[in-house]
Design a protein around this motif. Structure first.
Motif: not given
Length: 390
Positions: A111-112, A115, A121, A209, A288
Motif C-alpha cells: 500500500l505504501s 502512496d 514511482k 492496485e 483501500k
C-alpha cells in the motif's frame, strides 16, 4: 336551394376491387408468444460481447474453491492436486507454513508503494520488462490501474522503499509454489521441469492496485505462468476467467488461492485446466486494501521452450525429433503446427509409433515470444494458446 346532403367518398380500389381499410394496432395479431420472446431474449444475451456489463443478478454465483491440505498428514496430496487442476484449474491450500502476520506486513508495504508520488514511482522502480513500475493509464489503458512487478531473486534493497516483508512473503509463497509444481509433476508422470529446488524457474511478485468503483477490478499486465498464488488475508471475493468461463470464488481466510496457468496446461498436453491471467480481487466497500492484490507467479526463464511433457509425447519426440520447429517464431500459427505434424508422420505421431501413443495437442514455442505477445496484446477474452493448438 342547393341540397346540403353529405356524400360519402368511395373507398379506394385496386384493379376494380374494393380495398380493405388499413389495419389499426388493435387489429394486429400477436405473432410473438411470450415463450418466443423469452427465447429471442436468451439468444440476444448469448450474443452480447464479453466486455458488456450485465446486471449483477446475471453474474456467476460465488463458489468456494476445493480445499487441499498441504500438511504431511495428507497422504492423498498429489491426487487432490491433480483432481482439482484437471477439473477446475484452481483450488485453495490450507495448513501451509505462511504466517498471517507476514502477509499483513507485506500488504502494508504494498500500500505504501501506491502512496508515493508518480515521478518517484518511475524513478525508484524503472522498467526492466516485465519487472518495474507500470502505469496503465499512461499507456492508454482504460482501466487506469497501477502495478509493480518484482523478480523475487534479482530484486535488491537498492530502492528507497523498504520491501523486506514483501520479499520475505514472496519467498514464502514461492516455497509453497515449488511444492505444488513438484506434486503436480509427479501426479502427471513427468519430471519437474523447474527442478526440485526451482533452479530452472523464475518467480515474479505482482502487486496491483485496482480502480475504485469497478467490480471486479482488473489491473496489471497479464504474464504467462505455471501457477499463481494469492494469500487470503481477509474475507474477499476474486473473479477470474477459467476454461469453463467466468468464475467468482471466495477462499477461506488465511488460505492460499492457487490458479493453474497456461504453461502448466501445455506441459500436461491439455489435461490440466487453466485460468487466464491473474485472479482479480473484487473491490471492497471503500476499503483501500480491498483493491490491492499480491500475486506470486511461478513461471519459466525467458530462454525456455514450452512444450508438452507427458511421457508418451516425450518418447515420440525422442524417436522422431525434438518436436520443435527452429523456424517457428512469434508469428507461429495453427497452420504451421499442422505442417509440423505432417512432417512427423501426418497424424500427429512420429513415424513408426503405434496408434496407442498420445497425440500432441500443442506445438512447442519459445517462452519469451509468447510472454511478450500476451503482455502487450492483453489477450484476456481470446485464448492466446489457440494459435499453438494442433
Amino acid at each position: 336551394m342547393a341540397s346540403s346532403t353529405h356524400k360519402h367518398q368511395p373507398l379506394p380500389t385496386l384493379h376494380g376491387v374494393t380495398a380493405a381499410p388499413p389495419p389499426t394496432p388493435s387489429t394486429q395479431p400477436n405473432r410473438l408468444s411470450s415463450s418466443d420472446a423469452a427465447d429471442a431474449l436468451s439468444r440476444l444475451l448469448h450474443r452480447l460481447p464479453p466486455t458488456l456489463s450485465l446486471p449483477s443478478r446475471l453474474s456467476p454465483p460465488t463458489i468456494s474453491p476445493p480445499v487441499i491440505s498441504i500438511s504431511e498428514q495428507n497422504l492423498n496430496l498429489r491426487e487432490d492436486l491433480l483432481s482439482s487442476s484437471s477439473e477446475l484449474g484452481f483450488f485453495q491450500l490450507t495448513n501451509h507454513s505462511i504466517p498471517s502476520q507476514l502477509a499483513q506486513s507485506a500488504e502494508l508495504e504494498s500500500l505504501s508503494l501506491f502512496d508515493l508520488p508518480h515521478d518517484k514511482k518511475q524513478q525508484s522502480f524503472p522498467k526492466n520488462w516485465p519487472a518495474g513500475f507500470d502505469d496503465e493509464e499512461e499507456d492508454g489503458d482504460r482501466s487506469g490501474g497501477e502495478s509493480f512487478c518484482f523478480d523475487v531473486h534479482s530484486c535488491t534493497e537498492s530502492t528507497e522503499c523498504p520491501l523486506s516483508s514483501l520479499m520475505e512473503f514472496a519467498r514464502a509463497l514461492e516455497k509453497v509454489g515449488f511444492e505444488i509444481v513438484e506434486g503436480l509433476s509427479r501426479a502427471m508422470g513427468f519430471e519437474n521441469p523447474l527442478g526440485n529446488d526451482g533452479t530452472r524457474s523464475c518467480s515474479l511478485m505482482w502487486v496491483a492496485e485496482g480502480v475504485a468503483g469497478k467490480k471486479p477490478v482488473f489491473s496489471g499486465r497479464f504474464y504467462p505462468y505455471v501457477i499463481a498464488l494469492q494469500y487470503q488475508i481477509r474475507c474477499r471475493k476474486y473473479s477470474m476467467l477459467a476454461d469453463s468461463g467466468w468464475v467468482t470464488v471466495s477462499p477461506l481466510v488465511d488460505s492460499v488461492l492457487v490458479t493453474i496457468g497456461d504453461i502448466a496446461q501445455v506441459w500436461s498436453n491439455g489435461k490440466l485446466k487453466k485460468v487466464r491471467g491473474r485472479a482479480a480481487a473484487n473491490s471492497g466497500n471503500g476499503d483501500k486494501s480491498g483493491c490491492v492484490t499480491m500475486s506470486l507467479l511461478v513461471t519459466q526463464p525467458m530462454d525456455s521452450t514450452v512444450s508438452p511433457l507427458l511421457p508418451s509425447v516425450v518418447a515420440r519426440e525422442e524417436a522422431g525429433g525434438d518436436g520443435e520447429d527452429d523456424d517457428n517464431d512469434n508469428s507461429s500459427s495453427k497452420g504451421e503446427c499442422e505442417n509440423k505434424e505432417k512432417e512427423d508422420g501426418g497424424d500427429g505421431k512420429a513415424k513408426g509409433e503405434e496408434d496407442k501413443d498420445e497425440k500432441r495437442v500443442f506445438c512447442s514455442f519459445r517462452f519469451e515470444d509468447y510472454a511478450w505477445r500476451v503482455y502487450h496484446e492483453r489477450l484476456l477474452f481470446k485464448d492466446p494458446l489457440d494459435r499453438y493448438r494442433i
